[in-house]
Design an enzyme around this catalytic site. Structure first.
Site, short mmCIF file in Angstrom:
data_model
loop_
_atom_site.label_atom_id
_atom_site.label_comp_id
_atom_site.label_asym_id
_atom_site.label_seq_id
_atom_site.Cartn_x
_atom_site.Cartn_y
_atom_site.Cartn_z
N GLU B 52 -2.86 44.45 25.31
CA GLU B 52 -3.69 45.46 25.97
C GLU B 52 -3.61 45.41 27.49
O GLU B 52 -3.79 46.42 28.17
CB GLU B 52 -5.15 45.34 25.53
CG GLU B 52 -5.40 45.76 24.08
CD GLU B 52 -5.17 44.67 23.07
OE1 GLU B 52 -4.66 43.59 23.45
OE2 GLU B 52 -5.52 44.87 21.89
N PHE B 114 -18.91 41.39 14.54
CA PHE B 114 -17.50 41.04 14.62
C PHE B 114 -16.84 41.89 15.70
O PHE B 114 -16.98 43.10 15.74
CB PHE B 114 -16.83 41.28 13.26
CG PHE B 114 -15.35 41.00 13.29
CD1 PHE B 114 -14.88 39.72 13.56
CD2 PHE B 114 -14.44 42.02 13.09
CE1 PHE B 114 -13.52 39.46 13.61
CE2 PHE B 114 -13.07 41.77 13.13
CZ PHE B 114 -12.61 40.49 13.40
N GLN B 115 -16.10 41.24 16.59
CA GLN B 115 -15.39 41.89 17.70
C GLN B 115 -16.31 42.67 18.63
O GLN B 115 -15.94 43.70 19.17
CB GLN B 115 -14.26 42.77 17.17
CG GLN B 115 -13.20 41.93 16.46
CD GLN B 115 -11.88 42.64 16.26
OE1 GLN B 115 -11.84 43.84 16.03
NE2 GLN B 115 -10.79 41.89 16.34
N LYS B 164 -18.01 52.83 17.03
CA LYS B 164 -17.25 53.36 15.89
C LYS B 164 -18.00 54.48 15.17
O LYS B 164 -17.41 55.49 14.79
CB LYS B 164 -16.94 52.22 14.91
CG LYS B 164 -16.01 52.68 13.81
CD LYS B 164 -15.42 51.51 13.02
CE LYS B 164 -14.42 52.05 12.00
NZ LYS B 164 -13.74 50.97 11.27
N MET B 480 6.27 31.46 45.55
CA MET B 480 5.24 31.64 46.58
C MET B 480 4.30 30.44 46.62
O MET B 480 3.83 30.03 47.68
CB MET B 480 4.47 32.94 46.33
CG MET B 480 3.54 33.33 47.46
SD MET B 480 4.41 33.43 49.04
CE MET B 480 4.80 35.17 49.12
C1 TPP Z 1 -2.05 36.03 36.93
C2 TPP Z 1 -1.76 35.23 38.14
N1 TPP Z 1 -1.84 33.88 38.10
C3 TPP Z 1 -1.57 33.15 39.20
C4 TPP Z 1 -1.21 33.74 40.36
C5 TPP Z 1 -0.93 32.90 41.61
N2 TPP Z 1 0.47 33.08 42.02
C6 TPP Z 1 0.82 33.89 43.03
S1 TPP Z 1 2.48 33.95 43.28
C7 TPP Z 1 2.76 32.83 42.06
C8 TPP Z 1 4.15 32.40 41.72
C9 TPP Z 1 5.01 33.50 41.22
O1 TPP Z 1 6.24 32.96 40.82
P1 TPP Z 1 7.46 33.88 40.42
O2 TPP Z 1 7.02 34.98 39.54
O3 TPP Z 1 8.57 33.03 39.91
O4 TPP Z 1 7.86 34.57 41.78
P2 TPP Z 1 8.47 33.92 43.14
O5 TPP Z 1 7.32 33.63 44.04
O6 TPP Z 1 9.24 32.70 42.76
O7 TPP Z 1 9.33 35.01 43.66
C10 TPP Z 1 1.55 32.43 41.48
C11 TPP Z 1 1.44 31.45 40.40
C12 TPP Z 1 -1.17 35.15 40.38
N3 TPP Z 1 -0.90 35.85 41.49
N4 TPP Z 1 -1.43 35.86 39.26
#
Ligand code: TPP
Lengths: 163, 567
Positions: B52, B114-115, B164, B480
């Site tokens: 979803e 439920f749900q 529902k 990042m």
């Molecule tokens: C749902 C979610 N969880 C955690 C984060 C924190 N976060 C920001 S960038 C990142 C790393 C992303 O890694 P990747 O997709 O490999 O991209 P890269 O930075 O290596 O290009 C994380 C964990 C986020 N933005 N969103």
């Protein structure tokens, strides 16, 4: 600074939680909040007492206005207004204290609305500080219970909040 | 006497009346009557996602790339909780969506059925508004209101929760032509007196700067912005949300600003004397530390539809509340009437200064590297697609490189989760983009961590033959996160290494797509060319990139805009 904000909102389920939720999610403080339907049952009137810097108050009124259910918002503290709060207070009243407490209630224009041989329940309205002052006159240990509504407010004279 | 329809029929008829052609969803007990009605018609096409969250992201990508309202349909309980990330993502970026959720029957509400979840309560802080429809007679009007609220004023997601039993009960169907709400009357036209003041300030500017955000895109005001910028000869910067609002290839564009903005954009923001902020909100990743940003002598004009965005983080001198496109039309008109021009000598000197900043070449990187540099991939993506693709992204370094190196000349081409920063957004959003723009090139720039958050959608892509191009910048790190750990946490790479990665080529193939692994810089362009030639296939391109590359410039958190770390 303390502000008293009045608002009219659609009398819908969940409307109150939108206001309360806004205050908690944005970290605004609420000193008190009163709400009830108006003479037009589709509308609720709410009075909120809050405190914050001018910037924060500006944000609060803008954010309140942004809520879809909110019809109108005024910051009553921006002009002449009247505030009233209701307090019910139950005090221990024994022996010679009974006369003294009754006299104090009279001075504050309170009314005794329930009596037992050990206690009085007094109804008092006024500004918050008047209610505080009354509480200060009564010995702490004699106070059995208090309940306060929080402030309701209305503009003076031609200042009217209506749809 | 008109015939009565069930709540489910009414729901579907409302969608038809709103001209909805696609809805993204996932079935379940509480929405079965609605699904049954969808089944019986073919005007509203349902797209079955695999989670979803993806339904909402897809509806979101659809809306962002088309200026139509995106619609998602989910069941009660877990259907809704899964959707919440998607809803919050859309809310933070002000995207018009209508989410329809099923709820347990009215008589079961509050009994831990439920749900059952308190959908209105859970979603309240991340929707523009939401409704629980308890009375079948209010269903049609409520849906009408939902579409109205979602798309007017500052747009945003609106949720309609339908128990529902309400979807089963019957009522006469009347779809209101319009709705009037005494509590909701968004302004559009800006105050003429304020616009006049803005004109005056603009004409007096010596070091002007135009700072344009996502509001330009949302109100379809790119043409007006471009006219304004060109007629004034001022520099213009776009925010991450505003890319494409003013053409990136125009000389007057100084690039993106903010945490990973260009040196010239950030310096010009800091040193300008008149700042025209349009559909932007001075957020923390854009201006850095507001105390550092503050400058007594700088005058700020702020045009925004949302009064609460004005003077929230930065005090402004001339606020103008109104729809960005309407206000820009008025502003341009008044400027034309005045006929005067700002001080050209001062403006020339200002451009000389900006060009000096520009000469710093802040986006330079090692082009002769023997390992693939991620920036190179984006540059080649731009070349191969001739700048004409829709580009979605996930969140991380790859997102910033895509924003910096793909030069967006058109609005609605750059689709990313700017406000919430939701990893997992890119792929499902790209699906929505492709549905809204069949026949166009759609690329999803992602990282090996982000893509795994919604990778199951490769299955949806197969089902609907969506020929997306997934550009996976695979650095085997949550890049990042690693970058921040390198800069601010003594190179301690706590849990930011991506171990046990799948073989993405085989993974893509197992979903019925084409997979490619690219390891040499010399192969980047040819691989991209080949992939985009496969017009009817999804191609998953796994680029093995330099693990140590960082995004520059960078304004560290809490620092001022001019305190950038540069390469
Ligand atoms: C749902 C979610 N969880 C955690 C984060 C924190 N976060 C920001 S960038 C990142 C790393 C992303 O890694 P990747 O997709 O490999 O991209 P890269 O930075 O290596 O290009 C994380 C964990 C986020 N933005 N969103």
């Amino acid at each position: 600074m303390r502000h008293i904000i009045s608002l009219l909102m659609e009398n819908e389920a969940g409307a109150l939680s939108r206001v309360a939720g806004l205050f908690s999610s944005r970290g605004y403080n609420i000193e008190s909040l009163t709400v009830a339907a108006t003479e037009d049952s589709t509308l609720s009137r709410m009075t909120l007492v809050t405190a914050g810097s001018d910037d924060v108050i500006e944000q609060i009124t803008k954010q309140l206005n942004k809520l879809i259910d909110v019809v109108k918002v005024v910051d009553l503290s921006e002009g002449d207004h009247i505030e009233r709060e209701l307090m019910l207070i139950k005090v221990r009243a024994l022996g010679k204290d009974r006369e003294e407490i009754k006299r104090l209630a009279d001075i504050f224009r309170g009314r005794i609305i329930d009596v037992t041989d050990k206690s009085y329940t007094i109804e008092l309205t006024g500004t918050g500080s008047k209610l505080d002052a009354f509480l200060d006159t009564i010995e702490r240990s004699a106070i059995l219970e208090t309940v306060r509504t929080g402030a309701s407010g209305i503009g003076r004279g031609e200042r009217i909040l209506k749809v | 006497m008109s015939t009565e329809l069930t709540g489910a029929e009414i729901t579907v008829r409302c969608l038809q009346k709103e001209g909805v052609d696609h809805i993204f969803g996932y079935p379940g007990g509480a929405v079965l009557f609605i699904y049954d009605e969808l089944f019986k018609q073919d005007k509203v096409k349902h797209v079955l996602v695999r989670h979803e969250q993806a339904a909402v992201h897809a509806a979101d990508g659809y809306a962002r790339s088309s200026n139509k309202i995106g619609v998602a349909l989910v069941t009660s309980g877990p259907g809704v909780t899964n959707a919440v990330t998607g809803i919050a993502t859309a809310y933070m970026d002000s995207i018009p969506l209508v989410i329809i959720s099923g709820q347990v029957p009215t008589h079961a509400i509050g009994l831990d059925a439920f749900q059952e979840v308190d959908t209105v309560g859970i979603t309240r802080p991340c929707v523009k508004h939401n409704f629980l429809v308890k009375d079948i007679n209010e269903l049609a009007t409520t849906i009408k209101k939902a579409f109205f609220i979602a798309s007017t004023g500052r747009p945003g997601p609106v949720l309609v929760d339908i128990p529902k039993d309400v979807s089963q009960q019957k009522a006469v169907f009347v779809y209101p032509e319009s709705v009037a709400m005494r509590s909701y009357n968004p302004v559009t036209r800006g105050h003429a007196g304020q616009i006049r003041k803005a004109v005056q300030l603009i004409l007096e500017a010596k070091r002007p700067m135009i700072y344009a955000g996502g509001g330009i895109i949302l109100s379809d005001a790119a043409a007006q912005l471009t006219e304004l910028v060109r007629m004034l000869g001022f520099p213009c910067t776009n925010t991450l949300m505003g890319l494409g609002g003013f053409p990136a290839t125009d000389r007057q564009c100084v690039g993106m600003l903010g945490m990973h903005g260009t040196y010239e954009a950030n310096m010009a923001m800091q040193h300008c004397d008149v700042l025209v902020a349009i559909g932007a909100r001075f957020d923390d990743r854009v201006i850095g530390n507001p105390k550092h940003f503050f400058n007594e002598d700088r005058k700020i004009i702020h045009i925004d539809i949302d009064p609460s965005s004005i003077s929230k983080r930065v005090k402004v001198d001339v606020p103008i509340v109104g729809s960005v496109s309407d206000v820009l039309v008025e502003l341009i008109k008044m400027l034309k009437v005045r006929k005067e021009k700002p001080d050209q000598t001062a403006l020339d000197a200002w451009w000389t200064q900006i060009d000096l900043w520009r000469a710093r070449d802040c986006l330079k990187y090692d082009r002769s590297s023997s390992i693939i540099k991620p920036q190179l991939v984006i540059e080649k993506l731009y070349d191969v697609t001739k700048g004409d693709a829709f580009v979605t992204s996930d969140v991380g370094q790859h997102q910033m490189w895509a924003a910096q190196f793909y030069k967006f000349d058109l609005p609605r081409r750059w689709i990313n989760s700017g406000g919430l920063g939701t990893m997992g957004f890119g792929l499902p959003a790209a699906m929505g983009v492709q549905f809204a723009n069949p026949g166009n090139m759609v690329a999803c720039v992602t990282g090996e961590a982000s893509i795994q958050m919604c990778i199951q959608e490769l299955s949806t892509c197969k089902q609907y033959n969506l020929p997306l191009k997934v550009i996976n910048l695979n650095n085997r790190y949550m890049g990042m996160v690693r970058q921040w750990q390198e800069f601010f946490h003594g190179n301690r790479y706590a849990e930011s290494y991506m171990d046990a990665l799948p073989d993405f080529v085989k993974l893509a193939e197992s979903y019925g797509h084409v997979g490619m692994k690219i390891e040499q810089p010399g192969d980047v362009e040819s691989a991209l060319t080949e992939a985009f030639k496969l017009k009817n296939r999804l191609v998953f391109m796994d680029f093995i990139t330099d693990q140590t590359e960082n995004v520059f410039p960078m304004v560290p958190g809490g620092k001022g805009l001019s305190e950038m770390i540069l390469v």
